[in-house]
Design a protein around this motif. Structure first.
Motif, PDB file in Angstrom:
ATOM      1  N   ALA A   9       0.808  -1.224   0.000  1.00 29.29           N
ATOM      2  CA  ALA A   9       0.000   0.000   0.000  1.00 29.29           C
ATOM      3  C   ALA A   9       0.839   1.271   0.000  1.00 29.29           C
ATOM      4  N   GLY A  10       2.138   1.156  -0.326  1.00 29.72           N
ATOM      5  CA  GLY A  10       2.982   2.347  -0.416  1.00 29.72           C
ATOM      6  C   GLY A  10       2.674   3.153  -1.662  1.00 29.72           C
ATOM      7  N   PRO A  11       3.517   4.117  -2.004  1.00 26.14           N
ATOM      8  CA  PRO A  11       3.236   4.989  -3.159  1.00 26.14           C
ATOM      9  C   PRO A  11       3.009   4.241  -4.475  1.00 26.14           C
ATOM     10  N   ALA A  12       3.805   3.201  -4.749  1.00 33.42           N
ATOM     11  CA  ALA A  12       3.609   2.455  -5.997  1.00 33.42           C
ATOM     12  C   ALA A  12       2.247   1.783  -6.013  1.00 33.42           C
ATOM     13  N   GLY A  13       1.891   1.143  -4.906  1.00 38.29           N
ATOM     14  CA  GLY A  13       0.605   0.467  -4.834  1.00 38.29           C
ATOM     15  C   GLY A  13      -0.569   1.420  -4.862  1.00 38.29           C
ATOM     16  N   ALA A  14      -0.413   2.569  -4.200  1.00 37.16           N
ATOM     17  CA  ALA A  14      -1.499   3.558  -4.183  1.00 37.16           C
ATOM     18  C   ALA A  14      -1.739   4.127  -5.572  1.00 37.16           C
ATOM     19  N   VAL A  15      -0.660   4.441  -6.287  1.00 36.12           N
ATOM     20  CA  VAL A  15      -0.803   4.993  -7.635  1.00 36.12           C
ATOM     21  C   VAL A  15      -1.402   3.959  -8.579  1.00 36.12           C
ATOM     22  N   ALA A  16      -0.875   2.733  -8.551  1.00 35.28           N
ATOM     23  CA  ALA A  16      -1.395   1.688  -9.439  1.00 35.28           C
ATOM     24  C   ALA A  16      -2.868   1.422  -9.171  1.00 35.28           C
ATOM     25  N   GLY A  34       0.387  -2.430   9.440  1.00 35.83           N
ATOM     26  CA  GLY A  34      -0.721  -1.555   9.779  1.00 35.83           C
ATOM     27  C   GLY A  34      -0.318  -0.125   9.460  1.00 35.83           C
ATOM     28  N   PHE A  35      -1.223   0.670   8.961  1.00 34.86           N
ATOM     29  CA  PHE A  35      -0.936   2.076   8.654  1.00 34.86           C
ATOM     30  C   PHE A  35      -1.595   2.947   9.711  1.00 34.86           C
ATOM     31  N   PRO A  36      -1.017   4.114   9.999  1.00 37.02           N
ATOM     32  CA  PRO A  36       0.228   4.653   9.447  1.00 37.02           C
ATOM     33  C   PRO A  36       1.445   3.939  10.009  1.00 37.02           C
ATOM     34  N   VAL A 100       8.048  15.153   2.719  1.00 36.03           N
ATOM     35  CA  VAL A 100       6.912  14.583   3.444  1.00 36.03           C
ATOM     36  C   VAL A 100       7.383  13.625   4.527  1.00 36.03           C
ATOM     37  N   GLN A 101       6.679  13.608   5.626  1.00 35.21           N
ATOM     38  CA  GLN A 101       6.850  12.540   6.604  1.00 35.21           C
ATOM     39  C   GLN A 101       6.013  11.363   6.110  1.00 35.21           C
ATOM     40  N   ARG A 102       6.692  10.303   5.748  1.00 32.15           N
ATOM     41  CA  ARG A 102       6.020   9.218   5.035  1.00 32.15           C
ATOM     42  C   ARG A 102       4.912   8.567   5.854  1.00 32.15           C
ATOM     43  N   MET A 103       5.008   8.606   7.155  1.00 31.24           N
ATOM     44  CA  MET A 103       3.935   8.051   7.979  1.00 31.24           C
ATOM     45  C   MET A 103       2.612   8.732   7.635  1.00 31.24           C
ATOM     46  N   ASN A 104       2.661  10.044   7.468  1.00 29.26           N
ATOM     47  CA  ASN A 104       1.455  10.798   7.132  1.00 29.26           C
ATOM     48  C   ASN A 104       1.130  10.714   5.644  1.00 29.26           C
ATOM     49  N   PHE A 105       2.154  10.882   4.815  1.00 24.89           N
ATOM     50  CA  PHE A 105       1.951  10.935   3.372  1.00 24.89           C
ATOM     51  C   PHE A 105       1.359   9.641   2.839  1.00 24.89           C
ATOM     52  N   LEU A 109      -2.191   8.993   0.934  1.00 25.40           N
ATOM     53  CA  LEU A 109      -2.358   8.336  -0.370  1.00 25.40           C
ATOM     54  C   LEU A 109      -3.417   7.236  -0.277  1.00 25.40           C
ATOM     55  N   VAL A 110      -3.339   6.451   0.788  1.00 25.76           N
ATOM     56  CA  VAL A 110      -4.319   5.379   0.996  1.00 25.76           C
ATOM     57  C   VAL A 110      -5.722   5.962   1.110  1.00 25.76           C
ATOM     58  N   ASP A 111      -5.869   7.024   1.893  1.00 27.51           N
ATOM     59  CA  ASP A 111      -7.187   7.631   2.079  1.00 27.51           C
ATOM     60  C   ASP A 111      -7.742   8.145   0.750  1.00 27.51           C
ATOM     61  N   ALA A 112      -6.864   8.738  -0.070  1.00 25.01           N
ATOM     62  CA  ALA A 112      -7.306   9.246  -1.370  1.00 25.01           C
ATOM     63  C   ALA A 112      -7.752   8.096  -2.271  1.00 25.01           C
ATOM     64  N   ALA A 113      -6.972   7.006  -2.281  1.00 25.86           N
ATOM     65  CA  ALA A 113      -7.338   5.860  -3.108  1.00 25.86           C
ATOM     66  C   ALA A 113      -8.615   5.192  -2.604  1.00 25.86           C
ATOM     67  N   LYS A 114      -8.779   5.138  -1.277  1.00 25.88           N
ATOM     68  CA  LYS A 114     -10.008   4.581  -0.698  1.00 25.88           C
ATOM     69  C   LYS A 114     -11.227   5.375  -1.152  1.00 25.88           C
ATOM     70  N   THR A 115     -11.094   6.683  -1.115  1.00 24.13           N
ATOM     71  CA  THR A 115     -12.198   7.553  -1.528  1.00 24.13           C
ATOM     72  C   THR A 115     -12.612   7.262  -2.965  1.00 24.13           C
ATOM     73  N   ASN A 116     -11.624   6.881  -3.780  1.00 21.65           N
ATOM     74  CA  ASN A 116     -11.907   6.594  -5.189  1.00 21.65           C
ATOM     75  C   ASN A 116     -12.428   5.184  -5.409  1.00 21.65           C
ATOM     76  N   GLY A 117     -12.431   4.342  -4.336  1.00 23.12           N
ATOM     77  CA  GLY A 117     -13.026   3.020  -4.460  1.00 23.12           C
ATOM     78  C   GLY A 117     -12.096   1.838  -4.307  1.00 23.12           C
TER      79      GLY A 117
END
Length: 413
Positions: A9-16, A34-36, A100-105, A109-117
């Protein structure tokens, strides 16, 4: 509806996943942690902003108040500086990015992707992957229970977890010299305005080691030491006492952290440079740090993650829509080219060629713009000779500068 499983669920996974769910696919992301959660890779490049934007993740990120990063500043032992401003780069792109502090960033990203489905399943440890023709499945363990999900395609964005490289025997050692890093977050009360705009890189130990300072918007900064393995271990000894003393007394930091306290305790990572035998196979593709990680000196990690995540997603979309995809040319060769460009610059940093160029008082403005584009992540822009001729151009230019400097010294004598 065709289902895609993304591992990580990091940046690569969130973008894909963010891109694919926009195209109407069902996407499930399996994440072991577990995130963050805390992770390294805190300074972005303008190139990755394009991927975040195209994946549909950018709008909520713009509201988060991350520290704007306008460029990168490099120093030498004589305290000379060379600053590259992204607004002056050769390639057309964003002229700023974020620290960015990656814990937050990553959570954002996850929250944004979740919102999109996108569906995320945290605490899910992948234990096996089966691929047999058109049948693909991923078995994972969650809360002590084993579950299996079938997929039309599998994207491994597991980062340092490197799930498929381990399961499919794809791992290989990196060509980079083994190095490590010790880093922590400090309260950064003595920061000046200029010091808040850039990432700062200071070499020491005859170019074999360097220190980074990455400022954050909450008044803290990430400070890391990168060295060869044994020196890294020495910095971590005695509960990181040597590391703390070095940061507080390092002359080129001009007392910035002399009395600063930790906001996050030190961490050590070793042997982060890794590679793979191949980046794709029938029914799967690797992206982000599941493929290759070089070195943190030019902050390439998140950029390669987001670019590979987006490209992998686009090619998965094509294949699942019935189009023929040449994964070797369209994905592996493309990603490997960018990695090799970054590799040339990483090697140029450690062998001193880049310092010769950076601290040449007569550095050509057009050359600086083209190098700035590479430092901004545009390592696929073949209109830039510092990308197209990356294997030879740094050594050639450094040799020319050295010859000119010798001629000047002779004339002065």
């Amino acid at each position: 509806m065709k289902k895609i499983v993304v591992i990580g669920a990091g940046p690569a996974g969130a973008v894909a996943s963010g891109y694919l769910v926009k195209q109407g696919f069902e996407v499930i992301v399996l994440e072991k942690e577990g995130f963050p959660r805390f992770v390294i890779g805190e300074s972005l490049l303008p190139k990755c902003m394009e991927s975040l934007e195209e994946a549909g993740l950018m709008p909520p990120l713009l509201e988060k108040g991350y520290q704007k990063k306008m460029g990168a500043s490099y120093y030498n032992r004589e305290n000379q500086s060379c600053t590259f401003l992204f607004s002056q780069q050769f390639s057309k792109s964003w002229d700023w990015t974020w620290n960015v502090q990656r814990m937050n960033f990553d959570q954002d990203l996850v929250d944004a992707a979740k919102t999109n489905g996108v569906q995320f399943l945290f605490g899910s440890t992948v234990t096996s992957v089966e691929i047999d023709g058109d049948y693909r499945s991923v078995t994972y363990e969650q809360s002590g229970e084993k579950k299996t999900v079938e997929a039309s395609f599998i994207i491994d964005a597991s980062g340092y977890g490197r799930v498929l490289p381990k399961l499919f025997d794809l791992e290989k050692s990196s060509a980079q010299k083994p190095r490590g890093a010790v880093f922590a977050h400090f309260v950064d009360q003595k920061r000046t305005g200029r010091e808040g705009d850039d990432i700062f890189i200071y070499p020491f130990d005859d170019k074999n080691s360097w220190i980074w300072v990455i400022p954050f918007s909450d008044g803290t900064a990430s400070v890391g030491l990168v060295s060869e393995t044994e020196e890294t271990k020495a910095f971590a000894a005695d509960n990181y006492e040597e590391y703390l003393n070095f940061v507080r007394s390092f002359e080129l930091l001009k007392g910035r952290f002399t009395e600063a306290e930790y906001k996050r305790d030190p961490t050590m990572i070793l042997g982060y440079s890794v590679g793979v035998k191949q980046m794709y196979g029938e029914g799967y593709v690797l992206c982000g740090n599941s493929t290759e990680f070089l070195d943190p000196v030019f902050s390439s990690g998140v950029t390669l993650a987001t670019v590979s995540g987006l490209l992998a997603a686009k090619l998965v979309e094509k294949e699942l829509n019935g189009e023929s995809v040449d994964w070797k040319t369209a994905y592996e060769d493309e990603m490997q080219y960018g990695i090799e460009v970054f590799r040339s610059y990483v090697n140029g940093w450690y062998n001193g060629e880049l310092q010769t160029i950076f601290f040449n008082p007569k550095i050509n403005a057009e050359i600086k713009k083209k190098i700035c584009s590479v430092l901004a992540g545009h390592v696929w822009d073949l209109t830039n000779p510092f990308v197209k001729k990356h294997r030879t151009i740094l050594s050639t230019l450094a040799n020319v500068i050295n010859i000119e400097n010798k001629a000047v010294n002779v004339a002065e004598e």
